[in-house]
Scaffold this motif. Structure first.
Motif, PDB file in Angstrom:
ATOM      1  N   GLN A   4       0.862  -1.179   0.000  1.00 55.01           N
ATOM      2  CA  GLN A   4       0.000   0.000   0.000  1.00 55.01           C
ATOM      3  C   GLN A   4       0.900   1.230   0.000  1.00 55.01           C
ATOM      4  OE1 GLN A   4      -3.445  -0.677   2.191  1.00 55.01           O
ATOM      5  NE2 GLN A   4      -4.148   1.445   2.269  1.00 55.01           N
ATOM      6  N   GLY A  62       2.176   4.919  -0.363  1.00 57.19           N
ATOM      7  CA  GLY A  62       1.834   6.334  -0.259  1.00 57.19           C
ATOM      8  C   GLY A  62       3.037   7.178  -0.616  1.00 57.19           C
ATOM      9  N   PHE A 120      -1.136  12.816   3.804  1.00 55.58           N
ATOM     10  CA  PHE A 120       0.143  12.329   4.302  1.00 55.58           C
ATOM     11  C   PHE A 120       1.131  13.466   4.568  1.00 55.58           C
ATOM     12  CE2 PHE A 120      -0.945   8.553   1.425  1.00 55.58           C
ATOM     13  CZ  PHE A 120      -1.573   7.867   2.448  1.00 55.58           C
ATOM     14  N   SER A 142      -3.046  11.977   9.322  1.00 51.93           N
ATOM     15  CA  SER A 142      -1.826  11.182   9.285  1.00 51.93           C
ATOM     16  C   SER A 142      -1.038  11.366  10.569  1.00 51.93           C
ATOM     17  CB  SER A 142      -0.961  11.581   8.091  1.00 51.93           C
ATOM     18  OG  SER A 142       0.314  10.990   8.181  1.00 51.93           O
ATOM     19  N   PHE A 189       5.582  10.157   9.788  1.00 50.35           N
ATOM     20  CA  PHE A 189       6.442   9.027   9.430  1.00 50.35           C
ATOM     21  C   PHE A 189       7.844   9.266   9.979  1.00 50.35           C
ATOM     22  CE2 PHE A 189       3.337  10.046   6.174  1.00 50.35           C
ATOM     23  CZ  PHE A 189       2.570   8.887   6.160  1.00 50.35           C
ATOM     24  N   GLU A 216       7.939  10.297  14.641  1.00 47.53           N
ATOM     25  CA  GLU A 216       7.080  10.417  13.452  1.00 47.53           C
ATOM     26  C   GLU A 216       6.825  11.899  13.160  1.00 47.53           C
ATOM     27  OE1 GLU A 216       6.419   8.256  15.893  1.00 47.53           O
ATOM     28  OE2 GLU A 216       6.671   6.337  14.849  1.00 47.53           O
ATOM     29  N   GLN A 261       9.936   3.067   4.792  1.00 51.13           N
ATOM     30  CA  GLN A 261       9.736   4.501   4.584  1.00 51.13           C
ATOM     31  C   GLN A 261      11.034   5.063   4.018  1.00 51.13           C
ATOM     32  OE1 GLN A 261       6.617   5.706   5.644  1.00 51.13           O
ATOM     33  NE2 GLN A 261       6.198   3.601   6.326  1.00 51.13           N
ATOM     34  N   GLY A 303       6.254   5.562   1.185  1.00 52.25           N
ATOM     35  CA  GLY A 303       6.208   4.555   2.238  1.00 52.25           C
ATOM     36  C   GLY A 303       5.022   3.624   2.122  1.00 52.25           C
ATOM     37  N   ASN A 304       5.150   2.486   2.744  1.00 51.06           N
ATOM     38  CA  ASN A 304       4.052   1.552   2.856  1.00 51.06           C
ATOM     39  C   ASN A 304       3.224   1.965   4.064  1.00 51.06           C
ATOM     40  OD1 ASN A 304       2.433  -0.824   2.713  1.00 51.06           O
ATOM     41  ND2 ASN A 304       3.708  -1.740   4.297  1.00 51.06           N
ATOM     42  N   TYR A 305       1.959   2.341   3.848  1.00 51.56           N
ATOM     43  CA  TYR A 305       1.152   2.819   4.970  1.00 51.56           C
ATOM     44  C   TYR A 305       0.099   1.806   5.409  1.00 51.56           C
ATOM     45  CZ  TYR A 305      -2.419   4.280   1.501  1.00 51.56           C
ATOM     46  OH  TYR A 305      -3.352   4.313   0.491  1.00 51.56           O
ATOM     47  N   ASP A 306       0.236   0.592   4.962  1.00 51.46           N
ATOM     48  CA  ASP A 306      -0.603  -0.488   5.470  1.00 51.46           C
ATOM     49  C   ASP A 306       0.099  -1.086   6.679  1.00 51.46           C
ATOM     50  OD1 ASP A 306      -2.335  -2.535   5.945  1.00 51.46           O
ATOM     51  OD2 ASP A 306      -1.735  -3.747   4.218  1.00 51.46           O
ATOM     52  N   PHE A 307      -0.027  -0.390   7.819  1.00 49.90           N
ATOM     53  CA  PHE A 307       0.741  -0.779   8.999  1.00 49.90           C
ATOM     54  C   PHE A 307       0.258  -2.093   9.608  1.00 49.90           C
ATOM     55  CE2 PHE A 307       0.855   3.943   8.898  1.00 49.90           C
ATOM     56  CZ  PHE A 307       2.168   4.047   8.487  1.00 49.90           C
TER      57      PHE A 307
END
Length: 853
Positions: free
Chosen positions: A376, A378, A415, A424, A427, A540, A631, A648-652
């Motif tokens: 995912q 972003g 984001f 958000s 990050f 973050e 990220q 970054g991959n935001y599917d945590f």
């Protein structure tokens, strides 16, 4: 919402309407002719008291209107977004078509210019019409335009109350049909007629009336239903528009199913316009024969940020919307600002550059497509003007939508921004956070060219003067460097070097430097710095925050809070100002120049080779990657603009997914998303630089380049004891580095780390190495030997290179071809691989006698 009329539905209802209106008519006569005498019986007498208790005046006040956002395109201010509580655009008197004015008079209040706000004749006629079960208003209606305006004002006022409960109660009170309510409308109507001109009242009515389908006022209605201005309406278009006001939900022009009801009322209005002399017979017949479908051109209102068509500008629009409460020019408190915004009518001139944003949007979609199915993904691009804080670009790879959906390419989460302005949580910036350690290093008197010991090892740092937990950081690619300059450590993003720098600082001070440049956690919590890993970007942070901080470094240490609004014009067209530039000299310019010098190495010898635009404009920058590589960042800046790119991959919930493990769609054969980021930045910043060309960065002073450090003395050949004494006198610490193979005699100092001549901070530890003599031997005395014998002697002494002849000298005739001298001289201790050359005796003339080999 505007008031709607309702038809009597029974004989009892009709009779009530007749009696009610009769009482009102009698009351008017009573209060108009003999206020103190009751001539209409007990009912009228009781009503006089009610009438006299009503306040006399009501203000037309401000109507809720559209707010329009503007941005730069081609150097010009252009509208790109419309935000409103009610879709309305107020017009001035001369902007309204005469056909509209005539249609509303003929259809709603023929005697408007003759009565004083209440028309007794119309009241009686309306009562008779109600008794007959006919349509109230077909013959002029019981409520004058002024009375209808009163009702609409009260409705508008109800929608400006603070809570939904208060709004609902006030709306119900404003629209309830009772005798007392009619009395109130009459009293206020009379007050309006005393205070305002007839034209002003008529114009206010045309601007406030509800025309169905969430459209208010004749201008918004004309635009919505006809795709044209209310200035240019034809007779039949004007009549159709006024036909809506009595029953806006059933007679509006939003669907063909409602055309029949609209036409019936339209034709009544057209005939009234003929009767009043506004149009002639031919015009009436032509208008009556016109087909509504022929002139309706329905245009959907472009309300809200999701409706923005300017490429990439949707999330910026939402950011402006969420910052309304912070715009001091709109009111003295957040509540007042929100209320004034709801009333609207503002033209907001933002900082956004639509050309740069469209370019960034194209590139973010290409380099980081939201359609990526393997993770995912972003990504954002944020560009901030250095020295002002103006946000020029806020582009995101997803599509802005406030509607819940399973479509992963759509989200309302911004984001770029802090949590309260876009949802958000920010990050981890990774190594893009390192410049704050660099800046603290320089502020504490250290230099860019100083060296630190970057050997991987366990460190114990200090936070608020207290030791932290022990920490053993690793370098990104497992590098094991030794001593290296701070400039090289910055370009190559060496974690162990920065740990060594931080070990001479305090983590609280490093966090303090970051905070001076506006850095804060996106979730609003304080920066966490007690853990040593904080220097590698474990907090973050929002990308916009990082871009703004880098803009400050690029601007010579001048930090400016990010701003998004340059100016606002109110509904009257008056400039009321925007967000003031809030700037401070957060860094000494020389310190900022030193940091810029170190950060400029990123493009030539660092982790973003190939990322520098080929336009000759100097840039500073830094890359960043989190431990899990999920990220990745690259931030760079000229002296004019700073650009932060995050991916970054935001599917945590789906686990960590490394952006080094997935091939980039731009470089599918040659690299990953991480490898492509340099090219990504280069393409974005090339366009930015063309619009905002930067210049040369200030040259740092020698003091910043050298710091207060000292050069490590050359210790080779001395004894360890002498080396220790010399280091102590220089302000450095001695550490025994052990024995190493060396050409020097055993027991002598063979070298040090850092090496002699290296610039280091005072108090640094120097590892001193002692020779084991294993690489040295003594040159033997070769005098008088022939060449063959001398060669054997040299080999026997341990030398690994063949003996060479460098020349001849005068002989006595007996010693020719014998060794006269050697270089190095006999007894010299040298490395075993040292080349030894000899001078041989020649003839009496000093020349080669021949046969000496």
């Amino acid at each position: 919402m505007s008031a709607q009329k309702s038809k009597p539905t029974s004989v009892i209802g009709a009779l009530f309407g007749f009696v009610g209106f009769s009482v009102l008519a009698g009351l008017l006569v009573t209060i108009g002719v003999t206020p103190a005498i009751a001539v209409a019986g007990m009912t009228a007498s009781s009503s006089i008291g009610v009438f006299e208790s009503i306040p006399e005046y009501i203000e037309i006040g401000k109507l809720s209107q559209r707010n329009t956002l503007f941005a730069k395109q081609g150097g010009q201010d252009v509208p790109f977004a419309t935000l409103y509580s009610e879709n309305r655009v107020e017009l001035k008197w001369d902007q309204v078509s005469p056909n509209l004015k005539n249609a509303v008079l003929a259809g709603e209040d023929r005697r408007f210019y003759d009565h004083g706000g209440v028309d007794v004749t119309s009241l009686v006629r309306a009562a008779v019409g109600s008794l007959g079960g006919g349509e109230l208003g077909a013959s002029g209606g019981g409520s004058t335009l002024t009375m209808q305006l009163v009702r609409n004002i009260r409705i508008a006022q109800s929608q400006q109350l603070d809570t939904q409960e208060e709004r609902d109660a006030a709306y119900k009170e404003a629209t309830t049909t009772t005798l007392d309510r009619k009395l109130e409308e009459m009293k206020f109507a009379i007050g309006l007629e005393k205070k305002y001109t007839k034209d002003s009242i008529l114009l206010a009515y045309l601007n406030i009336a509800y025309f169905g389908d969430q459209t208010y006022g004749v201008q918004a209605a004309a635009q919505h239903y006809y795709n044209k201005s209310a200035t240019d309406l034809t007779v039949e278009e004007a009549a159709s528009l006024i036909a809506i006001v009595q029953y806006p939900d059933t007679r509006n022009l939003s669907t063909p199913e409602k055309y029949e009801g609209n036409k019936a009322r339209r034709d009544v209005i057209l005939k009234s316009m003929k009767a009043e002399g506004y149009i002639d017979e031919a015009q009436m017949q032509a208008s009556l024969a016109s087909d509504i479908a022929g002139y309706v051109h329905l245009t959907t209102p472009t309300q809200g940020c999701a409706a923005v068509t300017a490429a990439g500008a949707q999330y910026f629009c939402d950011y402006v919307k969420k910052n309304i409460k912070n715009l001091a020019v709109l009111g003295s408190s957040p509540e007042e600002r929100e209320k004034n915004w709801a009333t609207g009518g503002y033209n907001v001139y933002t900082t956004l550059d639509l050309d740069l944003t469209a370019s960034a949007k194209e590139k973010v979609d290409r380099y980081a497509p939201a359609t990526e199915t393997r993770l995912q993904l972003g990504s954002v691009v944020n560009t901030v003007e250095a020295g002002t804080g103006r946000v020029l670009v806020m582009a995101q790879n997803t599509t802005f939508s406030e509607v819940a959906s399973d479509d992963r390419t759509q989200t309302s989460v911004n984001f770029s921004t802090d949590q309260q302005y876009g949802g958000s949580g920010g990050f981890q910036p990774g190594s893009t956070y390192k410049p704050f350690t660099l800046l603290d290093w320089l502020e504490q008197g250290n230099g860019v060219n100083q060296s630190v010991n970057a050997t991987p090892r366990t460190f114990q740092l200090t936070a608020d003067g207290r030791p932290t937990v022990r920490w053993t950081p690793k370098n990104d690619a497992g590098e094991k460097p030794g001593s290296m300059t701070v400039a090289a450590a910055t370009a190559q993003s060496m974690n162990t070097a920065y740990a060594a720098m931080a070990s001479q600082l305090d983590l609280a001070d490093i966090a303090g430097v970051a905070e001076k440049l506006g850095v804060h956690r996106a979730d609003g919590k304080p920066l966490a710095y007690e853990n040593p890993s904080s220097i590698l970007g474990s907090n973050e942070v929002a990308p916009l925050t990082m871009a703004t901080a880098y803009a400050a470094i690029a601007a010579g240490g001048k930090y400016c809070e990010s701003i998004i609004v340059d100016n606002i014009k109110d509904a009257a067209g008056t400039d009321i100002g925007g967000q003031p530039q809030a700037c401070t000299q957060a860094l000494d310019p020389d310190v900022a120049a030193g940091a810029a010098r170190a950060m400029s190495g990123l493009w030539t010898s660092g982790t973003a080779v190939g990322g520098l635009p080929a336009d000759g404009i100097p840039e500073i920058g830094k890359t960043g990657t989190t431990d899990d590589k999920d990220q990745i960042w690259i931030i760079g800046a000229s002296t004019r603009v700073a650009t932060a790119i995050w991916q970054g991959n935001y599917d945590f919930n789906g686990g960590k997914k490394s952006l080094r493990a997935y091939s980039s769609p731009v470089q599918p054969r040659n690299g990953s998303y991480a490898n492509a980021r340099s090219a990504f930045f280069r393409e974005v910043q090339t366009v930015n630089n063309a619009a905002y060309p930067g210049g040369a960065f200030a040259a740092p002073s020698n003091a910043v380049l050298r710091g207060t450090g000292v050069s490590v003395p050359d210790l080779a050949g001395s004894t360890p004891s002498a080396a220790q004494t010399l280091l102590r006198s220089t302000g450095l610490k001695y550490e025994d580095g052990g024995v190493q193979a060396s050409t020097l005699p055993a027991g002598q100092v063979s070298g040090s780390d850092p090496a002699g001549g290296t610039l280091v901070a005072k108090g640094s530890t120097v590892r001193v190495f002692t020779s084991d003599g294993s690489l040295a031997t003594t040159v033997p005395d070769l005098a008088g030997q022939d060449l063959k014998g001398a060669g054997a002697t040299v080999a026997g002494a341990g030398f690994t290179t063949a003996l060479g002849v460098s020349g001849f000298t005068t002989g006595d005739g007996k010693n020719q071809c014998r060794v006269a001298s050697s270089d190095p001289a006999p007894g010299t201790s040298v490395a075993k691989d040292t080349a030894i050359s000899v001078v041989l005796y020649g003839g009496k003339d000093g020349n080669d006698p021949g046969g000496c080999s």
